[in-house]
Design an enzyme around this catalytic site. Structure first.
Site, PDB file in Angstrom:
ATOM      1  N   LYS A 183      -1.792   6.328  43.160  1.00 13.03           N
ATOM      2  CA  LYS A 183      -1.049   5.046  41.988  1.00 13.03           C
ATOM      3  C   LYS A 183       0.029   4.528  42.375  1.00 13.03           C
ATOM      4  O   LYS A 183       1.038   5.950  42.243  1.00 13.03           O
ATOM      5  CB  LYS A 183      -1.728   5.706  40.660  1.00 13.03           C
ATOM      6  CG  LYS A 183      -1.372   4.358  39.862  1.00 13.03           C
ATOM      7  CD  LYS A 183      -1.970   4.737  38.454  1.00 13.03           C
ATOM      8  CE  LYS A 183      -0.877   4.071  37.629  1.00 13.03           C
ATOM      9  NZ  LYS A 183      -1.042   4.359  35.837  1.00 13.03           N
ATOM     10  N   ASP A 222       4.702   0.353  34.550  1.00  3.64           N
ATOM     11  CA  ASP A 222       3.179  -0.944  33.903  1.00  3.64           C
ATOM     12  C   ASP A 222       3.871  -0.939  32.000  1.00  3.64           C
ATOM     13  O   ASP A 222       3.964  -0.305  31.589  1.00  3.64           O
ATOM     14  CB  ASP A 222       3.082   0.632  33.855  1.00  3.64           C
ATOM     15  CG  ASP A 222       1.397   0.549  32.902  1.00  3.64           C
ATOM     16  OD1 ASP A 222       1.215  -0.758  32.446  1.00  3.64           O
ATOM     17  OD2 ASP A 222       0.722   1.798  32.901  1.00  3.64           O
ATOM     18  N   LYS A 258       2.245  -2.173  26.334  1.00  2.00           N
ATOM     19  CA  LYS A 258       2.002  -1.015  25.056  1.00  2.00           C
ATOM     20  C   LYS A 258       2.610  -1.437  24.540  1.00  2.00           C
ATOM     21  O   LYS A 258       3.133  -1.787  23.857  1.00  2.00           O
ATOM     22  CB  LYS A 258       3.009  -0.086  26.530  1.00  2.00           C
ATOM     23  CG  LYS A 258       2.323   0.281  27.698  1.00  2.00           C
ATOM     24  CD  LYS A 258       3.345   1.165  27.979  1.00  2.00           C
ATOM     25  CE  LYS A 258       2.247   1.545  29.106  1.00  2.00           C
ATOM     26  NZ  LYS A 258       0.871   2.443  29.476  1.00  2.00           N
ATOM     27  N   ASP A 271       5.346   5.163  37.261  1.00  4.57           N
ATOM     28  CA  ASP A 271       4.277   5.209  37.425  1.00  4.57           C
ATOM     29  C   ASP A 271       2.834   5.017  38.596  1.00  4.57           C
ATOM     30  O   ASP A 271       2.021   4.832  38.604  1.00  4.57           O
ATOM     31  CB  ASP A 271       3.008   4.088  36.219  1.00  4.57           C
ATOM     32  CG  ASP A 271       2.273   4.308  35.939  1.00  4.57           C
ATOM     33  OD1 ASP A 271       1.563   5.306  36.229  1.00  4.57           O
ATOM     34  OD2 ASP A 271       1.098   2.961  35.346  1.00  4.57           O
ATOM     35  N   GLU A 277      -5.174  -0.286  33.910  1.00  5.11           N
ATOM     36  CA  GLU A 277      -4.895  -0.687  35.203  1.00  5.11           C
ATOM     37  C   GLU A 277      -4.868   0.553  36.707  1.00  5.11           C
ATOM     38  O   GLU A 277      -5.435  -0.028  37.582  1.00  5.11           O
ATOM     39  CB  GLU A 277      -3.430  -1.267  35.216  1.00  5.11           C
ATOM     40  CG  GLU A 277      -2.374  -0.584  35.658  1.00  5.11           C
ATOM     41  CD  GLU A 277      -2.063  -0.148  34.387  1.00  5.11           C
ATOM     42  OE1 GLU A 277      -2.012   0.626  33.692  1.00  5.11           O
ATOM     43  OE2 GLU A 277      -0.854   0.866  35.437  1.00  5.11           O
ATOM     44  N   ARG A 329      -7.164   2.783  37.259  1.00  3.46           N
ATOM     45  CA  ARG A 329      -7.985   3.519  37.961  1.00  3.46           C
ATOM     46  C   ARG A 329      -9.162   1.990  38.740  1.00  3.46           C
ATOM     47  O   ARG A 329      -8.688   1.836  39.767  1.00  3.46           O
ATOM     48  CB  ARG A 329      -8.493   3.677  37.129  1.00  3.46           C
ATOM     49  CG  ARG A 329      -9.436   2.607  35.632  1.00  3.46           C
ATOM     50  CD  ARG A 329     -10.032   2.907  34.660  1.00  3.46           C
ATOM     51  NE  ARG A 329      -8.657   3.923  33.808  1.00  3.46           N
ATOM     52  CZ  ARG A 329      -9.336   3.897  33.141  1.00  3.46           C
ATOM     53  NH1 ARG A 329     -10.350   4.393  32.046  1.00  3.46           N
ATOM     54  NH2 ARG A 329      -7.889   4.788  32.103  1.00  3.46           N
TER      55      ARG A 329
HETATM   56  N1  BES Z   1       0.598   4.687  32.870  1.00  6.33           N
HETATM   57  C1  BES Z   1      -0.309   5.292  32.295  1.00  6.33           C
HETATM   58  C2  BES Z   1      -0.120   6.546  31.932  1.00  6.33           C
HETATM   59  C3  BES Z   1       0.509   7.250  31.347  1.00  6.33           C
HETATM   60  C4  BES Z   1       1.123   7.296  30.237  1.00  6.33           C
HETATM   61  C5  BES Z   1       1.351   7.913  32.218  1.00  6.33           C
HETATM   62  C6  BES Z   1       2.335   8.577  30.309  1.00  6.33           C
HETATM   63  C7  BES Z   1       2.575   8.532  31.990  1.00  6.33           C
HETATM   64  C8  BES Z   1       3.016   8.811  31.160  1.00  6.33           C
HETATM   65  C9  BES Z   1      -1.675   4.919  32.959  1.00  6.33           C
HETATM   66  O1  BES Z   1      -1.660   3.379  33.054  1.00  6.33           O
HETATM   67  C10 BES Z   1      -1.990   3.851  30.326  1.00  6.33           C
HETATM   68  O2  BES Z   1      -1.685   3.374  30.477  1.00  6.33           O
HETATM   69  N2  BES Z   1      -3.652   4.203  30.295  1.00  6.33           N
HETATM   70  C11 BES Z   1      -4.136   3.992  29.217  1.00  6.33           C
HETATM   71  C12 BES Z   1      -5.259   4.275  29.463  1.00  6.33           C
HETATM   72  C13 BES Z   1      -5.846   3.112  28.459  1.00  6.33           C
HETATM   73  C14 BES Z   1      -5.984   2.276  28.075  1.00  6.33           C
HETATM   74  C15 BES Z   1      -7.725   3.783  27.977  1.00  6.33           C
HETATM   75  C16 BES Z   1      -3.598   5.605  28.148  1.00  6.33           C
HETATM   76  O3  BES Z   1      -3.374   6.537  28.638  1.00  6.33           O
HETATM   77  O4  BES Z   1      -3.877   4.843  26.945  1.00  6.33           O
HETATM   78 ZN    ZN Z   2      -0.585   2.851  34.475  1.00  2.12          ZN
HETATM   79 ZN    ZN Z   3      -1.629   1.229  32.033  1.00  2.00          ZN
END
Ligand code: BES
Ligand code: ZN
Ligand code: ZN
Length: 482
Positions: free
Chosen positions: A249, A254, A261, A273, A334, A336
């Site tokens: 990835k 992000d 966020k 990320d 994003e 995935r």
């Molecule tokens: N990049 C994040 C996941 C992440 C979280 C990486 C903390 C490193 C530290 C990912 O893109 C994300 O935001 N995932 C969401 C998915 C959800 C919206 C289904 C998550 O984990 O909250």
């Molecule tokens: Zn991410």
């Molecule tokens: Zn994300």
């Protein structure tokens, strides 16, 4: 950038610091201790201390007694020794010395001294590019291993692994003000030049021509075009007929996109990320540099994820590279979206095995923290066992999550082939189930959201980007290349 030199020596230099692996019964003849020092060591041993430091004023002498962990399994002992390496590096830098010699009073055959050197070398990493005061630089520059216990090739290999982990950490620690999708791709090309793997970077036009809808959708809010980097290491004597494909990835930043966020500080470290992409690129570097006899391909889709006038919006339906449709209900899911296109792209190689590395879900990080890598997938049990063995050996332990069919029901969409979020339960697994829909080969997914970034120093893994996954992949590929 910081660098550390790892080499071997045949005769101890008495004006440089030295470390001995030993046990309570070791006879210190030839170690150069005087009477007072011998009495001091004796006293410490009687007080049941296992790590002893003798300050000789022009140098430090360290002793690690193996009794500290002789009841543990071999791979756990190696980890203890890496932690010993971390202690040594801290002390050497605190005293502003520049070298450490590693030797032993006990038989070592199974990588003990190398593990100490590894812990020492990885601990010494610093990211100083944006610091004006270079006085903060660590003084340790040389790790010397006794040739009696360590072969030159082993030292060379450790040098390669250390350099690769440093490179992965550098990429993760670079802010997006420098490392955007385009410069990231250029950095990966440079790693190819330095180590000998081929690298091709697809630009936005080419990505559009290929109709990589997932990558393009995530990029819509961005000011910088996406890239798709294809790396290949194909040695003449490759042991495998079908390649191993590594997918990483590469979200250089992000924000969550329009689904911004939500919580305080949740964006602070989101330059990390692209850690999965960094792991893949740095592993390709190490594999090529060490000339491993294994055909390996690395794929890194890269973009930032931000809100913008044109940003993709929750409710949008996206047609992916393989033609499947996705109802995008959260732009923060994003990773995935871009990985899906890379996983579909991987089909064309008819791979033996595909491994993807991604900081994919907060759910994975919440489930097991930074102490292991969450994994899941369709690889066969033999492949999984090999991966888990490598994970234990390098102490990037794998924790396999359940991957039942039922979880796939949670990403069913009313209007498209699937949606990009599951719901309140099993977030790491529904993300994995989403990715599975784009695979038709043996595959394993590694969610490194927990271990890829440390907010506080953790032994030799250090603070900030850890480079997790590089040592795991190198060990796994090395075993396949044998
Ligand atoms: N990049 C994040 C996941 C992440 C979280 C990486 C903390 C490193 C530290 C990912 O893109 C994300 O935001 N995932 C969401 C998915 C959800 C919206 C289904 C998550 O984990 O909250
Ligand atoms: Zn991410
Ligand atoms: Zn994300």
């Amino acid at each position: 950038m910081s660098h550390i030199q790892i080499s071997t020596f045949t005769k101890i230099n008495n004006s440089q610091s030295v470390f001995f692996l030993a046990n309570k019964k070791s006879n210190w003849d030839g170690a150069g201790f005087d009477k007072r020092e011998l009495a001091y060591i004796d006293k410490k041993i009687k007080a049941d201390e296992k790590f002893i430091t003798v300050n000789q004023f022009n140098r430090l002498v360290f002793i690690q007694l193996t009794e500290a962990f002789d009841k543990k399994s071999h791979w756990q002992q190696l980890e203890e020794l890496r932690n010993t390496g971390n202690k040594i590096a801290s002390a050497i830098n605190a005293h502003k010395y520049d070298a450490i010699q590693l030797s032993s009073f006990v038989n070592t055959k199974n990588g003990e001294l190398l593990a100490i050197a590894e812990g020492c070398a990885l601990s010494n990493y610093q990211f100083l590019r944006y610091k004006s005061n270079k006085k903060e630089k660590n003084t340790l520059t040389n790790i010397l291993l006794s040739h009696t216990y360590v072969k030159q090739e082993e030292a060379n290999e450790l040098q390669i692994i250390t350099d690769a982990v440093y490179k992965a950490r550098n990429l993760v620690n670079e802010p997006q003000s420098y490392l955007n999708a385009v410069t990231f791709a250029q950095e990966m090309k440079d790693l190819g030049k330095k180590s000998g793997f081929k690298a091709e970077v697809l630009n936005k036009k080419q990505i559009e021509a290929l109709k990589m809808g997932g990558l393009l959708a995530v990029n819509m809010g961005s000011q910088t075009p996406p890239t798709f980097t294809i790396m290949e290491w194909k040695p003449k004597k490759a042991r495998n007929k079908k390649p191993i494909v590594l997918v990483g990835k590469g979200v250089v930043y992000d924000t969550g996109g329009l689904s911004l966020k939500p919580t305080a500080n949740s964006m602070d470290y989101m330059k990390c990320d692209m850690a999965g992409g960094a792991t893949v690129a740095a592993s390709m570097y190490a594999i090529a540099k060490a000339n491993l006899n294994c055909h390996v391909i690395g794929l890194v889709p890269a973009t930032d994820n931000r809100p913008g006038e044109n940003a993709y919006a929750p409710g949008d339906v996206i047609k992916m590279y393989d033609g499947q449709t996705v109802e995008m209900l959260n732009s923060d899911a994003e990773g995935r979206m871009i990985l899906a296109d890379a996983l579909s792209y991987a089909k064309k190689y008819k791979p033996e095995l595909v491994l993807d590395f991604a900081t994919l879900t907060g759910a994975a990080a919440a489930a097991i923290g930074p102490y292991g890598i969450v994994c899941m997938g369709t690889a066969d049990e033999k492949q999984k066992d090999k991966l888990k063995d490598s994970g234990n050996k390098v102490y990037e332990r794998l924790v396999e999550f359940p991957f039942f069919d039922e979880y796939a029901k949670l990403i069913k969409s009313d209007i498209a082939d699937m949606k990009n979020i599951g719901g309140p339960i099993a977030g790491a697994i529904t993300a994995g189930k989403f990715l599975e829909k784009f695979t038709d080969y043996a595959w394993m997914h590694f969610d490194i959201a927990g271990p890829s970034w440390n907010t506080a120093a953790d032994s030799y893994r250090g603070k900030n980007g850890t480079g997790v996954g590089v040592r795991l992949l190198f060990d796994f590929i090395k075993n396949l290349a044998k």
